[in-house]
Design an enzyme around this catalytic site. Structure first.
Site, PDB file in Angstrom:
ATOM      1  NE  ARG A 123      -1.688  -2.088   2.938  1.00  0.00           N
ATOM      2  CZ  ARG A 123      -1.828  -3.388   2.708  1.00  0.00           C
ATOM      3  NH1 ARG A 123      -2.901  -3.834   2.133  1.00  0.00           N
ATOM      4  NH2 ARG A 123      -0.903  -4.252   3.082  1.00  0.00           N
ATOM      5  CB  THR A 124       3.306   2.598   2.437  1.00  0.00           C
ATOM      6  OG1 THR A 124       2.520   2.083   3.508  1.00  0.00           O
ATOM      7  CG2 THR A 124       3.816   3.966   2.812  1.00  0.00           C
ATOM      8  CE  LYS A 140      27.138  -3.601  -7.312  1.00  0.00           C
ATOM      9  NZ  LYS A 140      27.322  -2.577  -8.358  1.00  0.00           N
ATOM     10  NE  ARG A 188       7.280   0.797   4.618  1.00  0.00           N
ATOM     11  CZ  ARG A 188       6.063   0.255   4.725  1.00  0.00           C
ATOM     12  NH1 ARG A 188       5.879  -1.007   4.432  1.00  0.00           N
ATOM     13  NH2 ARG A 188       5.041   0.977   5.115  1.00  0.00           N
ATOM     14  CG  HIS A 220       3.747   3.894   8.856  1.00  0.00           C
ATOM     15  ND1 HIS A 220       3.848   4.738   7.763  1.00  0.00           N
ATOM     16  CD2 HIS A 220       3.262   2.713   8.369  1.00  0.00           C
ATOM     17  CE1 HIS A 220       3.442   4.103   6.688  1.00  0.00           C
ATOM     18  NE2 HIS A 220       3.089   2.865   7.025  1.00  0.00           N
TER      19      HIS A 220
HETATM   20  C1  NCD Z   1       2.121  -1.288   7.975  1.00  0.00           C
HETATM   21  C2  NCD Z   1       3.581  -1.189   7.815  1.00  0.00           C
HETATM   22  O1  NCD Z   1       4.162  -1.671   6.865  1.00  0.00           O
HETATM   23  O2  NCD Z   1       4.160  -0.581   8.689  1.00  0.00           O
HETATM   24  N1  NCD Z   1       1.369  -1.313   6.829  1.00  0.00           N
HETATM   25  C3  NCD Z   1       1.162  -0.188   6.114  1.00  0.00           C
HETATM   26  O3  NCD Z   1       2.050   0.604   5.931  1.00  0.00           O
HETATM   27  N2  NCD Z   1      -0.064   0.029   5.645  1.00  0.00           N
HETATM   28  C4  NCD Z   1       1.702  -2.294   8.947  1.00  0.00           C
HETATM   29  C5  NCD Z   1       2.094  -3.698   8.747  1.00  0.00           C
HETATM   30  O4  NCD Z   1       2.991  -4.068   7.982  1.00  0.00           O
HETATM   31  O5  NCD Z   1       1.501  -4.501   9.458  1.00  0.00           O
END
Ligand code: NCD
Length: 291
Positions: free
Chosen positions: A49-50, A77, A99, A127
């Site tokens: 999703r993100t 590397k 991320r 997050h």
């Molecule tokens: C979350 C994440 O990756 O931190 N999901 C998200 O971003 N929608 C939560 C998860 O992985 O459970």
């Protein structure tokens, strides 16, 4: 230079501005405000999703997006994360979306102050864009959110969604209760209980979270069907006007039953829909308004 590492980077007026922009973008797609901007996404952990939500948001605003796949990059590397980031920054993007599995990564990169950094999820701790889209979804439903009761259920101790969510919900005056078995309960001064029935009695919103298996050093529960007996949100827990939320990915029938997920109480797909508008508003804020 403005970064978004966590909720503390935003005061209430900035949060309200982001919510307001997201609302107006949802009503009517804006013009291509970011058509001269280039964004790099740097995702060291899987994301459904993100990452796509950020890419869709950037493209809706006319920005170009380049994705670096770290599995195929020079960090493999032996290049340090900081060096990889400095090299990307030298190419002149207008923002980098990160991320990473470590809590401190977004902060370390933001402190280098080479290019605006937006945190798309780091470790267990942050997050912020998920927290903002969750707040937006709640506010869209209730209007006035002051004093609304949210109960967070699941692996709260290991969830960055919960970490940023709790900070933001507290800041905006929501009433928070935590429900989890002791293995999933963080150290907290908030109201908390191991009993789902007890914790959701007065709730307006239940936010369910999955077990963050990839962050458990060793398996915490052998059998998640046993866990689900106590913590899965089922039809018998529903009442009119009780909202069910989850950031995804949902572990069906462990976090939330199929029936509840597909019920009219569930806002899970609305959260995803709103994620795009919130991220558009965040990109506008970081790349345009705070320049
Ligand atoms: C979350 C994440 O990756 O931190 N999901 C998200 O971003 N929608 C939560 C998860 O992985 O459970």
């Amino acid at each position: 230079m403005q970064h978004l590492v966590d909720i503390d980077d935003l005061d209430i007026s900035k949060i309200e501005k982001i919510l307001e922009d997201a609302k107006s973008f949802k009503k009517k797609m804006p013009p291509k405000l970011l058509s001269d901007k280039l964004i790099i996404t740097l995702f060291f952990e899987p994301s459904t999703r993100t990452r796509s939500s950020f890419e869709v948001a950037a493209k809706r605003l006319g920005a170009s997006v380049v994705h670096l796949d770290p599995a195929k990059s020079s960090t493999k590397k032996g290049e340090t994360l900081e060096d990889t980031f400095a090299n990307l920054a030298a190419m002149g993007p207008d923002g980098v979306i990160v991320r990473h599995s470590k809590d401190e990564t977004a902060k370390i990169l933001a402190d280098m102050d080479l290019v605006p950094v937006i945190n798309a999820g780091t470790g267990k701790s942050a997050h912020p864009t998920q927290a903002l889209l969750d707040l937006f979804t709640i506010k869209e439903h209730f209007g006035d959110i002051e004093g609304k009761k949210i109960t967070i259920v699941g692996d709260i101790a290991n969830s960055r969604v919960a970490s940023s969510g709790i900070k933001l919900f507290q800041k905006m005056g929501l009433d928070i209760t935590l429900v989890a078995p002791k293995e999933f309960m963080p150290k907290t001064t908030l109201k908390n209980t191991p009993s789902l029935e007890e914790g959701i009695k007065e709730a307006d919103i239940i936010m369910s979270l999955r077990a963050q298996l990839e962050r458990h050093a060793k398996p915490i529960f052998e059998d998640y069907s046993e866990y689900a007996k106590h913590y899965c949100i089922k039809k018998r827990h529903l009442r009119d006007n009780l909202l069910i939320m989850h950031p995804g990915p949902v572990m069906r029938n462990i976090d939330i039953s199929d029936e509840v997920l597909e019920s009219k109480n569930s806002l899970v797909l609305e959260q995803v829909r709103n994620g795009v508008f919130i991220r558009m508003a965040i990109l506008k804020y970081i790349l345009l308004d705070s320049r």
